[in-house]
Design an enzyme around this catalytic site. Structure first.
Site, PDB file in Angstrom:
ATOM      1  N   ARG A  54       0.847  -1.181   0.000  1.00 30.51           N
ATOM      2  CA  ARG A  54       0.000   0.000   0.000  1.00 30.51           C
ATOM      3  C   ARG A  54       0.887   1.237   0.000  1.00 30.51           C
ATOM      4  NH1 ARG A  54       1.551   1.790   4.408  1.00 30.51           N
ATOM      5  NH2 ARG A  54       0.461   3.770   4.268  1.00 30.51           N
ATOM      6  N   GLY A  55       0.262   2.400  -0.150  1.00 31.88           N
ATOM      7  CA  GLY A  55       1.026   3.635  -0.265  1.00 31.88           C
ATOM      8  C   GLY A  55       1.261   3.892  -1.742  1.00 31.88           C
ATOM      9  N   ALA A  56       0.886   5.103  -2.194  1.00 29.52           N
ATOM     10  CA  ALA A  56       0.916   5.386  -3.626  1.00 29.52           C
ATOM     11  C   ALA A  56       2.265   5.077  -4.279  1.00 29.52           C
ATOM     12  CB  ALA A  56       0.498   6.836  -3.868  1.00 29.52           C
ATOM     13  N   ARG A  97      -6.012  -1.439  -8.234  1.00 32.87           N
ATOM     14  CA  ARG A  97      -6.436  -0.345  -7.352  1.00 32.87           C
ATOM     15  C   ARG A  97      -6.772   0.823  -8.269  1.00 32.87           C
ATOM     16  NH1 ARG A  97      -4.407   0.078  -2.002  1.00 32.87           N
ATOM     17  NH2 ARG A  97      -5.653   1.952  -1.771  1.00 32.87           N
ATOM     18  N   GLN A 204      -3.012   3.725  11.326  1.00 34.79           N
ATOM     19  CA  GLN A 204      -1.762   3.557  10.572  1.00 34.79           C
ATOM     20  C   GLN A 204      -0.538   3.902  11.415  1.00 34.79           C
ATOM     21  OE1 GLN A 204      -4.418   5.234   9.476  1.00 34.79           O
ATOM     22  NE2 GLN A 204      -4.850   4.805   7.334  1.00 34.79           N
ATOM     23  N   ASP A 245      -1.146  14.634   1.019  1.00 30.27           N
ATOM     24  CA  ASP A 245      -1.785  13.992  -0.120  1.00 30.27           C
ATOM     25  C   ASP A 245      -1.884  14.949  -1.299  1.00 30.27           C
ATOM     26  OD1 ASP A 245      -2.870  12.328   2.313  1.00 30.27           O
ATOM     27  OD2 ASP A 245      -3.078  11.122   0.501  1.00 30.27           O
ATOM     28  N   ASN A 255      -4.093  16.356   4.058  1.00 28.36           N
ATOM     29  CA  ASN A 255      -3.395  15.159   4.546  1.00 28.36           C
ATOM     30  C   ASN A 255      -4.372  14.421   5.459  1.00 28.36           C
ATOM     31  OD1 ASN A 255      -0.988  13.517   4.722  1.00 28.36           O
ATOM     32  ND2 ASN A 255      -0.723  14.266   6.797  1.00 28.36           N
ATOM     33  N   LYS A 256      -3.954  13.288   5.956  1.00 31.91           N
ATOM     34  CA  LYS A 256      -4.777  12.438   6.821  1.00 31.91           C
ATOM     35  C   LYS A 256      -5.516  13.245   7.884  1.00 31.91           C
ATOM     36  CE  LYS A 256      -4.713   8.724   6.708  1.00 31.91           C
ATOM     37  NZ  LYS A 256      -5.592   8.000   5.774  1.00 31.91           N
TER      38      LYS A 256
END
Lengths: 359, 359
Positions: A54-56, A97, A204, A245, A255-256
């Site tokens: 995971r993670g772009a 994805r 996370q 992001d 961001n998150k």
């Protein structure tokens, strides 16, 4: 030494092909460190779909390597057949994805490479594709390291930073973005301590950030998100480091969820607040954060995301996945090309044009 | 209409004794609303020990009623035997939650009542003790209602408040402290909406506050603690309402971890921040919050408090149970005697002496 989230493992020393993809199975974290090794593009597709990787940036690397797996499996003397295999693999992997931008960028790059290779014979064709996938990984690692080098100039030996969510090695190839200066500080022999927000609802910070820092032997302390203010009040925290992001032209940063909260708290405690992210997250087409759409997440992640139901049935839940931190609360934005300071309208644009902003 | 967390149920209409204790079994929340009814003091003791009833005021009421259960079970014509039964029951019940101050206060009061009753015959002796237990409950309910009435003057119809943890009816007899104005607003037919922080690590906001507000038909929205800032930024929140565990002479307030964070965020968003708590939480012997010891909780509440392990084994955890909100961030402190405004050194002392502070 940071972990290698995903890498290409050649079978022999002389060439990259044939080889296998080796990745940390992130669904087994933080319980156990299990590597998944595969030469099967379908297994790789499933690993992406099931969030084992995971993670772009890490997903971009995975699909590039997936194209190589598909092509090396073709036993043909006909390069045209290999060209077709690249296109088929790219189409197939794009479905793993379907909303990840890095995934499409990496697949486009692999397809362009195949076109450029033309009708080179099968062996060098495969080898060149493997080199391109490797280059995508190496560029990511170098981008993270560059963010780390710039970020390190904002810290000092014997310091404590606070971070949120996971903008660490597990989202990229090995160093991460927000955590890159932490790994570099450690490599230099600095003493650096990290407070990690657990980051509700999906934890996370607890599952990934705490884990990867412990693996690297870095002193990490886990806190609940609502404890960050009281830790800041002790005067222990030298800086807050977060990822991004999307960053608007004026520096407003999505961001998150919880990042904005930390930024307000950092300002109130006069603690520098740094955003660390690659230039690929800069979106200068949007003037400010008001234009960034905020995804809302399902209630269940809050009410029963942790193994059992912890809130009443039918309760109304508000769960934005991201928040927007206004540029005014951000001390500096660190990318692989340098450090941007306010006013961000000019400094971000200068960095994107490759000019060093005035300090 | 607020729920009745704990109440005395007489068997007949003519007298309080014999009777039973009826309480919400809070360990079954938020899954189901189950009442525990008992005439057995041992079962009541176990209910306190097992947190079926919790919250300092509610525990005080429970043990007072427990003394009545013990005494009514004594089939004797000898009041001296009943006096001994009171002492035995008080000693027994004191062991159920040995650190709860309200518990000792309630038991002392029941013992003093027994002494005052002297050698009155068994039937009126038992009846008078039951009346005293009922009075403790009624005084708690009236205290909550008074806090609610004062707090209500700080709100207006059609508003949205934000709260943290559970300072609601489930911790008291029925109205709670921080939530008392919300219940009163609802009784008056006002439109009032509540955002409830889930309140990590033990999720009292998700499990208890959201539940009790839903039961009362009040519009409640559950959020993770790290979302409060982004909700405040929307401009929706009229006020933050929180309880208190201890308030120092200068107004510094210890309350559930995360309260200080909310206070900083409220100040940054120019939202009034109100502490609502009975005068029994005022501790004017301590000059400021620096003198309030902060309990630290076990790591497991953070790492596996939710049914399964969500952080690496051996991770270091920092988990203070409370934080201290400096008086400077508190717009007003509301107690059953009125509203204290800064400077709290004078206004809190005036309220304790029974004088109305100047507004």
């Amino acid at each position: 030494m940071a972990l290698r989230t995903i890498e290409w493992m050649p079978a022999g020393a002389a060439s990259l092909v044939p080889g296998r993809v080796r990745m940390i199975d992130q669904t087994r974290l933080p319980g156990e460190l299990v590597y998944l090794e595969t030469a099967d593009v379908r297994e790789l597709w499933a690993a992406i779909r099931e969030l084992k990787v995971r993670g772009a940036p890490a997903i971009g690397i995975a699909v590039a390597m997936g194209v190589v797996l598909a092509v090396q499996a073709e036993d043909t003397a006909d390069t045209a057949a290999l060209q077709k295999a690249v296109d088929r693999a790219a189409e197939y992997l794009a479905g793993a994805r379907p909303t990840a931008v890095n995934l499409f960028n990496a697949l486009d790059r692999m397809k362009r490479t195949a076109v450029r290779l033309g009708n080179r014979p099968p062996a060098p064709f495969k080898e060149a594709l493997a080199r391109e996938a490797q280059r995508i990984r190496d560029e990511d690692a170098e981008m993270c390291r560059a963010i780390g080098r710039h970020g390190l100039t904002l810290l000092r030996d014997d310091c404590t930073v606070l971070t949120h969510c996971n903008a660490g090695g597990l989202a990229t190839s090995e160093y991460g973005t927000a955590l890159a200066p932490v790994y570099l500080a450690r490599e230099q022999g600095w003493t650096i301590r990290v407070f990690a927000d657990e980051t509700r609802p999906l934890l996370q910070g607890a599952r990934l950030t705490a884990w990867e820092l412990m693996q690297a032997g870095i002193d990490v302390t886990l806190i609940c998100d609502n404890m960050a203010a009281s830790v800041m009040a002790t005067g222990k925290i030298s800086a807050v480091l977060v990822g991004a992001d999307r960053i608007a032209a004026n520096g407003d940063t999505a961001n998150k969820i919880g990042t904005y909260s930390l930024a307000v708290l950092a300002a109130a405690h006069e603690i520098p607040f740094y955003v660390l992210a690659p230039t690929t997250t800069f979106d200068l087409a949007i003037p400010n954060g008001g234009h960034i759409p905020i995804e809302h997440r399902p209630a269940e992640e809050v009410t029963e995301g942790l193994g059992r139901r912890t809130a009443p049935h039918g309760v109304k839940v508000h769960s934005p996945a991201f928040d927007v931190t206004p540029a005014g609360l951000i001390t500096a934005i660190v990318c692989e090309r340098g450090i941007a300071r306010p006013p961000y309208e000019t400094s971000l644009a200068q960095l994107l044009r490759g000019k060093k902003p005035t300090p």
